[in-house]
Enzyme design. Structure first.
Site, PDB file in Angstrom:
ATOM      1  N   THR A  99       0.803  -1.068  -0.122  1.00  0.00           N
ATOM      2  CA  THR A  99      -0.010   0.037  -0.188  1.00  0.00           C
ATOM      3  C   THR A  99       0.821   1.133   0.013  1.00  0.00           C
ATOM      4  O   THR A  99       1.593   1.452   0.940  1.00  0.00           O
ATOM      5  CB  THR A  99      -0.825  -0.148   1.047  1.00  0.00           C
ATOM      6  OG1 THR A  99      -1.682  -1.150   1.190  1.00  0.00           O
ATOM      7  CG2 THR A  99      -1.850   1.399   1.366  1.00  0.00           C
ATOM      8  N   LYS A 181      -7.492   1.394  -3.038  1.00  0.00           N
ATOM      9  CA  LYS A 181      -7.002   0.944  -1.557  1.00  0.00           C
ATOM     10  C   LYS A 181      -7.037   1.864  -0.771  1.00  0.00           C
ATOM     11  O   LYS A 181      -7.416   2.027   0.529  1.00  0.00           O
ATOM     12  CB  LYS A 181      -5.774   0.221  -1.755  1.00  0.00           C
ATOM     13  CG  LYS A 181      -5.206  -0.266  -0.483  1.00  0.00           C
ATOM     14  CD  LYS A 181      -5.778  -1.351   0.039  1.00  0.00           C
ATOM     15  CE  LYS A 181      -5.511  -2.191   1.458  1.00  0.00           C
ATOM     16  NZ  LYS A 181      -4.137  -2.518   1.104  1.00  0.00           N
ATOM     17  N   LYS A 249       0.480   3.172   8.944  1.00  0.00           N
ATOM     18  CA  LYS A 249       0.990   3.806   7.764  1.00  0.00           C
ATOM     19  C   LYS A 249      -0.041   3.946   6.798  1.00  0.00           C
ATOM     20  O   LYS A 249       0.083   4.974   6.324  1.00  0.00           O
ATOM     21  CB  LYS A 249       2.030   2.808   7.283  1.00  0.00           C
ATOM     22  CG  LYS A 249       2.799   3.110   5.863  1.00  0.00           C
ATOM     23  CD  LYS A 249       2.273   2.440   4.824  1.00  0.00           C
ATOM     24  CE  LYS A 249       2.306   0.953   4.861  1.00  0.00           C
ATOM     25  NZ  LYS A 249       1.752   0.586   3.671  1.00  0.00           N
TER      26      LYS A 249
END
Length: 634
Positions: A99, A181, A249
């Site tokens: 990601t 995402k 994150k």
């Protein structure tokens, strides 16, 4: 076909280890590398070929998979110390599962093109967790050129095996899948943080958290992350699954993007701070589902169970209530014939129960009368002839006025027969319901409250399909079981009717816990879809993808379609969630339990009410970004 494809794999954390091992099981030759030798040894035992460097893992492969932590590591592996881009063969393809910011992959693609080796790049963020990674049943979104995706497809299909797994091609350019995402992680991060917040309140409130979990799973507060993560907090098996640092994150990427684009994202901001605080409090090495431990460090009780799952399930059972063998209620006084009360009275009437209706609004009584119901203008006299009362008021203050009058003496409590049962269906503070019972006890007439808040709206009320969270003495619950059952299980859904142990007040606690989750999930659904629209993404495609994976929540699936196509009449008024969230936040203060996401959600609903939308459907929350030119209407 798999035996003819050599796969290089770099990054063997909880996800990468499972994914690469599942490819080996599917017949792929996998050359693997990770800086952490124990992880490398694990996949070698599973059949992968261990490599001493990233470059060695990338030699003579058709497909190179990257499952490293962040963008910095991706760049270092490809163009820095890893030296992978130099050794990759012509016409190979890179799958980036990590990601990373969407714009980052666009830059990586341009740098690969400059090498002149026709190296493809697939933007492939994943969802599903380490368990599904190991079985090859992940949800993967991919974007890139058709040529790149075709070259990567055998590997992608092996990692998304049905019926659980799913592969979605969401665009023809890298960065698009990472956009999907990003939106997905808006939902996931907020929902992971919210379950920690909510079960911490449940524990501090004196509730059995596993019971709360079991009830919410059947109600509107449910989400994938609630169902998946709460068991980790309750009874963790000690096996790492999804590190706190990863979701921190990911939500950081979301917030960096929102700040760069000047898009206000209040729930994401609160979630970012929760995970930052969790890591600062020493939780960086625990699973993200254990974020509830942050509240423990703030003075809250531990939610971790001491017994086995089987033992704890045995201690978390709802009350087993059935109707009395004699004396089943055939006549009930319903006070409050508003939208919900009228629907509930009609449902009871349709099942052969004699209903007498009363409301201060004569038009409401006229509506019930036209449906064949009996109404009264003398509620005091009607109370003398009833077997039970159903109060469908908006607040506990209104219920008190009905029971005791404005002078504390002239309400229906004075005329009710001794031993009568009073069902209170509104959502109230537990302390308010308990106080009403104390006032009834002072009359010495054995009048008993059943605390039974409801959920489901008027359309479900009219067909007897409400969710009910009932608490009180078991004898009183038995007396009104036929009434509660008629209102909740007429469509055969017995999971709708919950009998909560612990006495009156606990039904209200469970309802408030559920509505706290529901309010957060609705608020983040509005925020995420508005962010997607602001980024000029295809809303219908975004919704189709995220609802099928780890971002799922009942409220998202139920409310987002209403944001796209607003209903002509409200299903659930915005003001209702303002009231309920206000109650639960005020209650949480008594137990020193901060509700960061609950407060952020309440702020959004309050903004909606300030715009004059109090009586509109609560999905109107999606309109809060319209002053930025963002409309969710299709």
């Amino acid at each position: 076909m798999s035996e003819n494809i050599n796969v290089g794999w770099i990054g063997l954390g909880a996800m990468g280890s499972g994914m690469s091992s599942s490819l080996v099981k599917s017949g792929f030759k996998v050359q693997a590398y990770d800086v952490w030798k124990p992880s490398l040894e694990t996949v070698v035992k599973a059949g992968a070929i261990g490599c001493e460097s990233p470059a060695k893992a990338a030699e003579n492969v058709h497909v190179l998979a990257l499952m490293v932590v962040n963008a910095m590591q991706v760049e270092d592996v490809l163009f820095g110390k890893g030296g992978v881009a130099d050794v990759l063969q012509k016409d190979s393809v890179i799958i980036c599962f990590s990601t990373v910011p969407p714009a980052f992959l666009v830059t990586i693609s341009e740098r690969l093109d400059a090498l002149g080796k026709n190296i493809g790049l697939c933007d492939c963020p994943v969802s599903g967790g380490s368990t599904r990674a190991a079985t090859g049943e992940l949800t993967i979104m991919t974007s890139g050129t058709s040529s790149s995706i075709d070259r990567a497809k055998p590997v992608l299909e092996a990692l998304t095996q049905k019926p659980v797994g799913a592969l979605s091609v969401v665009g023809d350019k890298v960065g698009i899948a990472s956009d999907f995402k990003l939106i997905n992680q808006v939902f996931c991060a907020v929902q992971i943080a919210s379950q920690g917040e909510v079960i911490s309140l449940a524990k501090n409130w004196g509730l059995n958290v596993r019971l709360v979990y079991n009830v919410v799973r059947t109600a509107s507060g449910d989400s994938f992350m609630f169902g998946h993560r709460v068991p980790w907090s309750l009874n963790h098996d000690g096996i790492p699954k999804s590190a706190m640092t990863i979701i921190a994150k990911d939500i950081g990427i979301v917030m960096d993007e929102s700040r760069q684009l000047s898009f206000p994202a209040p729930l994401c901001s609160a979630a970012e701070q929760i995970f930052t605080a969790g890591i600062g409090a020493g939780l960086s090495k625990v699973d993200d589902g254990l974020i509830s431990q942050l509240w423990e460090k703030l003075g809250g009780q531990s939610v971790a169970e001491k017994g086995t799952v089987e033992e704890e399930e045995s201690n978390a059972k709802e009350l087993n209530i059935t109707s009395l063998s004699e004396g089943e209620i055939k006549k009930i006084l319903v006070v409050g014939l508003g939208v919900m009360g009228l629907s509930m009275a009609s449902a009871l009437l349709s099942k052969g129960i004699q209903v007498v209706g009363y409301d201060v609004n004569l038009e409401s009584m006229d509506k019930f009368s036209k449906q064949g119901g009996k109404v009264t203008s003398d509620v005091i006299q009607a109370a003398k002839e009833t077997e039970a009362v159903l109060l469908v008021t908006n607040t506990a203050k209104q219920a008190e006025s009905v029971l005791f009058g404005v002078d504390g003496k002239s309400g229906i409590a004075s005329s009710l027969p001794n031993g009568s049962t009073i069902i209170i269906s509104s959502t109230n503070a537990p302390s308010e319901v308990i106080n009403l019972q104390k006032l009834l006890d002072d009359l010495s007439k054995d009048l008993q409250i059943v605390d039974a808040p409801i959920s489901g709206g008027p359309s479900r009320a009219s067909i007897g399909d409400l969710a009910i969270f009932a608490s009180g003495p078991e004898s009183s619950l038995s007396k009104v079981h036929s009434i509660l059952s008629t209102l909740s299980t007429s469509k055969g859904n017995v999971k709708n009717l919950h009998y909560i142990p612990g006495g009156i007040g606990n039904g209200s606690k469970i309802k408030l816990i559920n509505n706290l989750l529901a309010g957060i999930h609705l608020a983040v659904a509005a925020e995420a879809m508005a962010f997607a629209k602001y980024k000029q993404m295809d809303l219908e495609k975004v919704f189709s993808v995220v609802k099928a994976g780890a971002a799922y929540s009942y409220m998202m699936v139920d409310r987002v379609p209403r944001m796209f196509n607003p209903p002509s009449t409200p299903h659930s008024a915005t003001s209702t969630l303002v009231k309920d969230l206000t109650i639960v936040i005020n209650e949480s203060k008594k137990y020193n339990t901060p509700l960061f996401l609950g407060q952020a959600a309440l702020y959004q609903f309050t903004r909606a009410v300030s715009k004059g939308w109090a009586a509109e459907d609560d999905s109107v929350l999606g309109r809060l970004w319209e002053d930025m030119g963002v409309s969710l209407k299709l």
